[in-house]
Design an enzyme around this catalytic site. Structure first.
Site, PDB file in Angstrom:
ATOM      1  N   HIS A   1       0.390 -21.076  49.995  1.00 38.81           N
ATOM      2  CA  HIS A   1       1.287 -20.651  48.914  1.00 38.81           C
ATOM      3  C   HIS A   1       1.400 -21.722  47.848  1.00 38.81           C
ATOM      4  CE1 HIS A   1       4.406 -17.504  47.927  1.00 38.81           C
ATOM      5  NE2 HIS A   1       3.417 -16.833  48.490  1.00 38.81           N
TER       6      HIS A   1
ATOM      7  N   TYR B   1       7.986 -21.374  53.781  1.00 41.40           N
ATOM      8  CA  TYR B   1       7.398 -20.115  53.322  1.00 41.40           C
ATOM      9  C   TYR B   1       6.991 -19.261  54.522  1.00 41.40           C
ATOM     10  CZ  TYR B   1       3.882 -16.810  52.015  1.00 41.40           C
ATOM     11  OH  TYR B   1       3.151 -15.659  51.924  1.00 41.40           O
TER      12      TYR B   1
ATOM     13  N   ARG C   1      -8.045 -12.077  46.168  1.00 42.39           N
ATOM     14  CA  ARG C   1      -6.764 -11.564  46.637  1.00 42.39           C
ATOM     15  C   ARG C   1      -5.894 -11.051  45.493  1.00 42.39           C
ATOM     16  NH1 ARG C   1      -4.142 -11.577  50.867  1.00 42.39           N
ATOM     17  NH2 ARG C   1      -2.199 -12.305  49.979  1.00 42.39           N
TER      18      ARG C   1
ATOM     19  N   ASP D   1      -1.489 -19.232  54.907  1.00 33.74           N
ATOM     20  CA  ASP D   1      -1.211 -19.198  53.473  1.00 33.74           C
ATOM     21  C   ASP D   1      -0.457 -20.464  53.064  1.00 33.74           C
ATOM     22  OD1 ASP D   1      -0.619 -18.602  50.883  1.00 33.74           O
ATOM     23  OD2 ASP D   1       0.483 -16.748  51.306  1.00 33.74           O
TER      24      ASP D   1
ATOM     25  N   GLU E   1      -4.014  -6.910  53.464  1.00 34.53           N
ATOM     26  CA  GLU E   1      -2.666  -7.326  53.863  1.00 34.53           C
ATOM     27  C   GLU E   1      -1.742  -6.121  53.785  1.00 34.53           C
ATOM     28  OE1 GLU E   1       0.766 -10.630  52.657  1.00 34.53           O
ATOM     29  OE2 GLU E   1      -0.818 -10.191  51.233  1.00 34.53           O
TER      30      GLU E   1
HETATM   31 CO    CO Z   1      -0.230 -15.623  49.546  1.00 33.89          CO
END
Ligand code: CO
Length: 445
Positions: free
Chosen positions: A254, A197, A325, A252, A381
């Site tokens: 993920h 990722y 987020r 992250d 972000e």
């Molecule tokens: Co993310």
């Protein structure tokens, strides 16, 4: 003048044009008389270079020149959102007053009996952004002014330094530090893994992905959560030894590990003082956040796959996370983002709205509208590096400089879509990779 240049010039000229003054004055005099006359859904993949397709919502009104643009992009369900919007939500909007954004949000939410989920909530998010865009244009004010005005001029931001190995991550961190980044996301490929990722693929994985796209199939990718759990603390050890303590680093996950692996990592990463540890758990394992909080001090960020203000609510009320987020293109738009931020404020939980390159620049403008106008902003972000085709379609994108992102001060969301160009770049099927563990078990992306 080259065609591309000409298109750019035309797009920026169109964006610079304010709403015709007569129309704005008429709308301002009598906002109660404004009506929605049409809703268009445009699915576009500018230059076929975007990782996925953007689903754009255009709301037209009975006022000449008064239109609103929103983003309903939902990666992996783009055409589902488009069809759902056209068939099931649009009829609920025609003839309504676009100034009533809260009432219309509720109306669309309850319209299907089986409500919520990524498809419906992405559609509502796109509509909500378009309604705020209209509201701002009628008022002659940027949306952040309607939400309370700027608390700050720019937004602290980060971007990704992914690498195949520790040295490549380190080099990419240094490059971003030179560009002024104060916070950097670090991701590393695993030994023997072709994909991963937010890291560059090997040539073999890139060829596999290309073949899968050509065949219209999801690319196959292998992922080993155990190798990942062993590798990650070593990456941070390497980075702290080489790039030092002054730079903020985040990571992250993920959602690609088990609850116990998330616990192990949260504890193992404590000495490296992360800015935050993102999505350590799948939303299906929310209860494990309680265990993480009890056992480690690593700051935690969560929320990009939520599809509404009710998801993960106890993570806020029990203060189990440090950053929310949510993705404003999936959770209900600006209306929901503002509510979530307000809800987090007394707990001291900060925002970090999801802002990758696979949601359109309109969502990035919506992110900015909320991020700029709330006291408990944390970080934003932001995807730099949109190509020329994206800039041909969208009149403006947020700007990066010196570790911060800023946006223009035009009325509404400050971004218009060149519809003719968008329609020239139609939908392209780009399926998400099908991730599996080495033993074949299907696994979370
Ligand atoms: Co993310």
């Amino acid at each position: 003048m080259h065609r591309r240049q000409l298109l750019k010039t035309l797009a920026s000229a169109a964006a610079a044009l304010p709403l015709p003054l007569a129309a704005q004055t008429a709308a301002q005099k009598s906002p109660g008389s404004i009506r929605i006359t049409g809703v268009d859904v445009i699915v576009t993949n500018p230059g076929a270079t975007a990782m996925n397709n953007f689903v754009l919502i255009k709301i037209s009104t009975n006022q000449p020149g008064l239109v609103g643009w929103g983003d309903a992009t939902c990666t992996g369900s783009e055409l589902g959102v488009a069809k759902f919007m056209e068939e099931h939500l649009t009829p609920g909007l025609i003839g309504q007053n676009p100034m009533h954004s809260e009432r219309l949000w509720q109306r669309l939410f309850f319209l299907p009996y089986y409500r919520s989920g990524s498809v419906q909530m992405s559609a509502i998010s796109g509509v909500d952004m378009a309604l705020w865009d209209i509201k701002g244009k009628v008022a002659g004010l940027p949306v952040y002014d309607l939400l309370g005005g700027k608390v700050r001029e720019g937004m602290l931001t980060y971007t990704n330094a992914g690498g195949r190995d520790f040295k490549q991550v380190e080099d990419n961190v240094r490059k971003l530090m030179e560009r002024g980044y104060k916070v950097i996301k670090v991701q590393v490929a695993l030994p023997g893994n072709d994909g991963g990722y937010a890291v560059p693929q090997t040539a073999a994985q890139a060829a596999k992905t290309k073949d899968a796209y050509a065949a219209g199939m999801p690319p196959d990718e292998v992922w080993d959560p155990m190798a990942y759990t062993r590798t990650l603390p070593k990456l941070f050890d390497h980075l702290r030894k080489t790039v030092g303590d002054e730079i903020e680093l985040l990571h992250d996950v993920h959602e690609r590990i088990t609850p116990s692996q998330a616990l192990q990592l949260g504890k193992a990463l404590e000495p490296y003082r992360l800015f935050y540890f993102e999505d350590p758990l799948r939303p299906e394992h929310l209860d494990t956040f309680r265990l993480m909080r009890q056992q480690c001090s690593t700051p935690i960020a969560m929320g990009e796959v939520y599809t509404g203000q009710w998801d993960g609510l106890f993570l806020i009320t029990e203060h189990l996370i440090d950053y929310v987020r949510h993705d404003l293109a999936h959770c209900g738009g600006i209306t929901t983002g503002k509510k979530i931020a307000t809800f987090c404020e007394p707990y001291g939980i900060l925002t970090a709205w999801h802002g990758p390159g696979n949601i359109s620049p309109i969502t990035h403008m919506a992110n900015a509208a909320v991020s700029l106008s709330i006291p408990n902003f944390g970080i934003q972000e932001f995807a730099t590096g949109w190509g020329d085709p994206v800039r041909e379609v969208f009149s403006d994108v947020p700007q990066y400089a010196n570790g911060q992102v800023t946006v223009n001060d035009k009325p509404g969301l400050g971004i218009d879509v060149n519809e003719a160009v968008a329609r020239k770049y139609p939908y392209v099927r780009r399926l998400r990779p099908a991730i599996r563990r080495p033993d074949g078990t299907p696994w979370a992306y």
